[in-house]
Design a protein around this motif. Structure first.
Motif, PDB file in Angstrom:
ATOM      1  N   GLY A  60       0.818  -1.218   0.000  1.00 36.73           N
ATOM      2  CA  GLY A  60       0.000   0.000   0.000  1.00 36.73           C
ATOM      3  C   GLY A  60       0.846   1.260   0.000  1.00 36.73           C
ATOM      4  N   ARG A  64       0.748   4.058  -2.983  1.00 39.22           N
ATOM      5  CA  ARG A  64       0.402   5.467  -2.740  1.00 39.22           C
ATOM      6  C   ARG A  64       1.565   6.396  -3.051  1.00 39.22           C
ATOM      7  N   VAL A  69      -1.826   3.306  -7.508  1.00 40.31           N
ATOM      8  CA  VAL A  69      -2.964   2.603  -6.930  1.00 40.31           C
ATOM      9  C   VAL A  69      -3.867   2.146  -8.074  1.00 40.31           C
ATOM     10  N   ASN A  71      -7.269  -0.587  -9.380  1.00 44.47           N
ATOM     11  CA  ASN A  71      -8.449  -1.331  -8.931  1.00 44.47           C
ATOM     12  C   ASN A  71      -8.071  -2.760  -8.560  1.00 44.47           C
ATOM     13  N   LYS A  74      -6.658  -2.638  -5.136  1.00 41.98           N
ATOM     14  CA  LYS A  74      -7.723  -2.423  -4.158  1.00 41.98           C
ATOM     15  C   LYS A  74      -8.480  -3.716  -3.877  1.00 41.98           C
ATOM     16  N   ASP A  77      -5.387  -6.594  -2.328  1.00 42.66           N
ATOM     17  CA  ASP A  77      -4.751  -6.361  -1.030  1.00 42.66           C
ATOM     18  C   ASP A  77      -5.586  -6.893   0.131  1.00 42.66           C
ATOM     19  N   ARG A 117     -16.864  -3.700   2.157  1.00 44.56           N
ATOM     20  CA  ARG A 117     -15.931  -2.990   1.265  1.00 44.56           C
ATOM     21  C   ARG A 117     -16.335  -3.163  -0.208  1.00 44.56           C
ATOM     22  N   LEU A 121     -17.236  -0.322  -2.911  1.00 48.98           N
ATOM     23  CA  LEU A 121     -16.623  -0.204  -4.245  1.00 48.98           C
ATOM     24  C   LEU A 121     -17.689  -0.120  -5.331  1.00 48.98           C
ATOM     25  N   VAL A 126     -14.323   4.080  -1.557  1.00 46.31           N
ATOM     26  CA  VAL A 126     -13.367   3.157  -0.956  1.00 46.31           C
ATOM     27  C   VAL A 126     -13.412   3.360   0.551  1.00 46.31           C
TER      28      VAL A 126
END
Length: 191
Positions: A60, A64, A69, A71, A74, A77, A117, A121, A126
């Motif tokens: 992460g 960042r 970053v 999809n 996301k 992870d 989550r 999405l 997020v």
């Protein structure tokens, strides 16, 4: 595929390696001193788990910092995190080192928050990790390591750190799950 996603995939690929050392009857020997014993299989599994768990923040951070970053990241992870924790918890239950109720509570919360989550999405938002979520992760990792290494060094003084860490993990896991749902109840469709 970028570096952050490769690190996440590496964490996923380490899961069966950890399980191999924990569950396959491959006798690498035993380290023992005083009244304490631990198999080399457990030591190897614990070291691999520590490496895998330490990549959680790294992927992460890299994504960042380098503005990469994706999809895919996301999605992968949190999946990698859940696979790692769930697989090791189930292995610890199989090894009779962890009460199944503790594993069920922790894994259930992980799936529930992952579902939330996914709803977020789909709604185009997020859910960032909360402070409680970060504490939850830290205590779960601490608990798992303590169980993997047979409560060393606390076993030498007969202090049940692993048991205390297990129940602390349950309490913080449940609380952080409630916190996520309360803060994001607007995402839950009521029909």
């Amino acid at each position: 595929m970028n570096l952050a996603n490769k690190i996440t995939l590496a964490r996923i690929f380490l899961v069966p390696v950890i399980m191999f050392f924990l569950l396959i009857k491959l006798d690498l020997g035993t380290l023992s001193f005083s009244d304490f014993e631990i198999t080399y299989n457990q030591i190897v599994a614990a070291l691999i788990f520590i490496i895998a768990a330490s990549t959680d923040g790294l992927d992460g951070y890299i994504a960042r910092k380098n503005k990469i970053v994706t999809n895919l990241g996301k999605l992968l992870d949190p999946l990698a995190d859940k696979l790692l924790v769930a697989a090791v918890l189930i292995s610890l239950v199989e090894m009779d080192k962890l009460n199944a109720l503790i594993a069920i509570i922790i894994i259930s919360r992980e799936f529930a928050v992952t579902g939330l989550r996914q709803i977020a999405l789909l709604e185009g938002s997020v859910m960032a990790a909360s402070a409680w979520g970060k504490w939850k992760t830290a205590i779960q990792i601490t608990m798992i390591i303590a169980l993997l290494i047979n409560n060393f060094p606390f076993a030498l003084i007969d202090f049940p750190f692993d048991l205390i860490a297990s129940w602390a993990a349950v309490i913080i896991t449940v609380y952080s799950g409630i916190d996520y749902f309360m803060k994001n109840k607007h995402l839950i469709p009521v029909e």
